[in-house]
Design a protein around this motif. Structure first.
Motif, PDB file in Angstrom:
ATOM      1  N   LEU A   4       0.848  -1.185   0.000  1.00 55.22           N
ATOM      2  CA  LEU A   4       0.000   0.000   0.000  1.00 55.22           C
ATOM      3  C   LEU A   4       0.889   1.243   0.000  1.00 55.22           C
ATOM      4  O   LEU A   4       1.816   1.352   0.800  1.00 55.22           O
ATOM      5  CB  LEU A   4      -0.898   0.017   1.234  1.00 55.22           C
ATOM      6  CG  LEU A   4      -1.924  -1.101   1.315  1.00 55.22           C
ATOM      7  CD1 LEU A   4      -2.624  -1.041   2.655  1.00 55.22           C
ATOM      8  CD2 LEU A   4      -2.931  -0.974   0.206  1.00 55.22           C
ATOM      9  N   PRO A   5       0.622   2.166  -0.917  1.00 55.09           N
ATOM     10  CA  PRO A   5       1.419   3.399  -0.892  1.00 55.09           C
ATOM     11  C   PRO A   5       1.073   4.229   0.337  1.00 55.09           C
ATOM     12  O   PRO A   5      -0.095   4.421   0.653  1.00 55.09           O
ATOM     13  CB  PRO A   5       1.023   4.117  -2.177  1.00 55.09           C
ATOM     14  CG  PRO A   5      -0.291   3.533  -2.557  1.00 55.09           C
ATOM     15  CD  PRO A   5      -0.362   2.166  -1.987  1.00 55.09           C
ATOM     16  N   VAL A   6       2.086   4.687   0.972  1.00 54.04           N
ATOM     17  CA  VAL A   6       1.919   5.511   2.165  1.00 54.04           C
ATOM     18  C   VAL A   6       2.725   6.786   1.962  1.00 54.04           C
ATOM     19  O   VAL A   6       3.878   6.746   1.556  1.00 54.04           O
ATOM     20  CB  VAL A   6       2.413   4.761   3.419  1.00 54.04           C
ATOM     21  CG1 VAL A   6       2.295   5.642   4.648  1.00 54.04           C
ATOM     22  CG2 VAL A   6       1.673   3.473   3.596  1.00 54.04           C
ATOM     23  N   ARG A   7       2.102   7.858   2.231  1.00 52.68           N
ATOM     24  CA  ARG A   7       2.783   9.147   2.079  1.00 52.68           C
ATOM     25  C   ARG A   7       3.595   9.436   3.334  1.00 52.68           C
ATOM     26  O   ARG A   7       3.051   9.547   4.432  1.00 52.68           O
ATOM     27  CB  ARG A   7       1.754  10.232   1.842  1.00 52.68           C
ATOM     28  CG  ARG A   7       2.397  11.558   1.594  1.00 52.68           C
ATOM     29  CD  ARG A   7       1.357  12.590   1.301  1.00 52.68           C
ATOM     30  NE  ARG A   7       1.934  13.504   0.316  1.00 52.68           N
ATOM     31  CZ  ARG A   7       1.254  14.361  -0.337  1.00 52.68           C
ATOM     32  NH1 ARG A   7      -0.045  14.431  -0.186  1.00 52.68           N
ATOM     33  NH2 ARG A   7       1.828  15.174  -1.181  1.00 52.68           N
ATOM     34  N   ASN A   8       4.903   9.572   3.122  1.00 48.63           N
ATOM     35  CA  ASN A   8       5.781   9.944   4.228  1.00 48.63           C
ATOM     36  C   ASN A   8       6.005  11.452   4.173  1.00 48.63           C
ATOM     37  O   ASN A   8       6.310  12.002   3.124  1.00 48.63           O
ATOM     38  CB  ASN A   8       7.137   9.248   4.112  1.00 48.63           C
ATOM     39  CG  ASN A   8       7.049   7.783   4.453  1.00 48.63           C
ATOM     40  OD1 ASN A   8       6.200   7.376   5.239  1.00 48.63           O
ATOM     41  ND2 ASN A   8       7.919   6.984   3.850  1.00 48.63           N
ATOM     42  N   PRO A   9       5.844  12.125   5.240  1.00 47.46           N
ATOM     43  CA  PRO A   9       6.057  13.568   5.234  1.00 47.46           C
ATOM     44  C   PRO A   9       7.538  13.877   4.972  1.00 47.46           C
ATOM     45  O   PRO A   9       8.420  13.174   5.456  1.00 47.46           O
ATOM     46  CB  PRO A   9       5.622  14.011   6.621  1.00 47.46           C
ATOM     47  CG  PRO A   9       5.646  12.796   7.458  1.00 47.46           C
ATOM     48  CD  PRO A   9       5.457  11.622   6.544  1.00 47.46           C
ATOM     49  N   ASP A  10       7.770  14.929   4.161  1.00 50.32           N
ATOM     50  CA  ASP A  10       9.136  15.349   3.850  1.00 50.32           C
ATOM     51  C   ASP A  10       9.674  16.111   5.058  1.00 50.32           C
ATOM     52  O   ASP A  10       9.140  17.144   5.457  1.00 50.32           O
ATOM     53  CB  ASP A  10       9.127  16.238   2.609  1.00 50.32           C
ATOM     54  CG  ASP A  10      10.523  16.483   2.090  1.00 50.32           C
ATOM     55  OD1 ASP A  10      11.475  15.869   2.609  1.00 50.32           O
ATOM     56  OD2 ASP A  10      10.658  17.289   1.156  1.00 50.32           O
ATOM     57  N   ARG A  11      10.719  15.595   5.616  1.00 49.95           N
ATOM     58  CA  ARG A  11      11.256  16.183   6.845  1.00 49.95           C
ATOM     59  C   ARG A  11      12.544  16.983   6.588  1.00 49.95           C
ATOM     60  O   ARG A  11      13.362  17.121   7.472  1.00 49.95           O
ATOM     61  CB  ARG A  11      11.537  15.086   7.858  1.00 49.95           C
ATOM     62  CG  ARG A  11      10.337  14.300   8.237  1.00 49.95           C
ATOM     63  CD  ARG A  11       9.825  14.763   9.565  1.00 49.95           C
ATOM     64  NE  ARG A  11       8.743  13.885   9.994  1.00 49.95           N
ATOM     65  CZ  ARG A  11       7.603  14.331  10.410  1.00 49.95           C
ATOM     66  NH1 ARG A  11       7.382  15.617  10.453  1.00 49.95           N
ATOM     67  NH2 ARG A  11       6.659  13.504  10.795  1.00 49.95           N
ATOM     68  N   LEU A  12      12.719  17.481   5.339  1.00 47.95           N
ATOM     69  CA  LEU A  12      13.900  18.304   5.074  1.00 47.95           C
ATOM     70  C   LEU A  12      13.753  19.643   5.789  1.00 47.95           C
ATOM     71  O   LEU A  12      12.712  20.293   5.702  1.00 47.95           O
ATOM     72  CB  LEU A  12      14.056  18.576   3.579  1.00 47.95           C
ATOM     73  CG  LEU A  12      14.801  17.527   2.778  1.00 47.95           C
ATOM     74  CD1 LEU A  12      14.797  17.906   1.302  1.00 47.95           C
ATOM     75  CD2 LEU A  12      16.211  17.348   3.249  1.00 47.95           C
ATOM     76  N   PRO A  13      14.772  20.067   6.462  1.00 47.83           N
ATOM     77  CA  PRO A  13      14.691  21.358   7.153  1.00 47.83           C
ATOM     78  C   PRO A  13      14.599  22.509   6.140  1.00 47.83           C
ATOM     79  O   PRO A  13      15.042  22.407   4.999  1.00 47.83           O
ATOM     80  CB  PRO A  13      15.997  21.443   7.933  1.00 47.83           C
ATOM     81  CG  PRO A  13      16.612  20.088   7.868  1.00 47.83           C
ATOM     82  CD  PRO A  13      16.002  19.355   6.741  1.00 47.83           C
TER      83      PRO A  13
END
Length: 168
Positions: A4-13
């Protein structure tokens, strides 16, 4: 197995994004700044070519006028005194120099005096030689920073010594 595709939040500062765009903006700004710094030198070369063509059309008197204008424009770029003076008045302002005095008399006599209309190619060659000699010694007498600033100066482009000869 089910994927299942899961959206990971972009944690780039945020500073990573800022740095990415800032580096590119600084490169563009450096290119624009370099172009603004160098364009007066390019325009001076264009002016020198135009003046050379103008001088060849106007004979020996034109070549004398161009040789002297080049010297005076160099003095304007170096921010030396005597901007609105005649050639003979300038001789009075600067240190005693035999070649400069000879050039001033040649220019005055050829353009406004008794040699007007009788100028020879030898006179024009002599004026060119004298102007080159005076300009070389004038440049050597200035500090390196003044010569570098004169190379990129727009002073003689904005207000040349003479409006009779072409400007860029």
């Amino acid at each position: 197995n089910v994927f299942l595709p899961v959206r990971n939040p972009d944690r780039l500062p945020l500073y990573e994004y800022a740095r990415y765009y800032l580096v590119r903006a600084l490169a563009i700004a450096a290119l624009i700044g370099g172009a603004l710094l160098v364009y007066p030198a390019v325009l001076k070369r264009v002016r020198r070519r135009r003046r050379s063509a103008w001088a060849s059309r106007h004979g020996p008197a034109g070549r004398i006028a161009v040789a002297y204008c080049e010297l005076r424009d160099q003095m304007i770029d170096l921010a030396l005194p005597g901007r609105g003076t005649t050639p003979l008045e300038l001789v009075e302002l600067v240190a005693e120099d035999e070649e400069h005095a000879e050039l001033a008399w040649l220019v005055t006599r050829a353009l406004w005096g008794d040699l007007r209309g009788q100028v020879t190619d030898e006179d024009a060659a002599e004026a060119r030689r004298l102007a080159a000699s005076v300009a070389e010694r004038l440049g050597k007498a200035q500090p390196e920073t003044a010569r570098l600033l004169a190379a990129v100066s727009r002073a003689s482009l904005r207000a040349p010594y003479s409006s009779d000869v072409p400007n860029a």
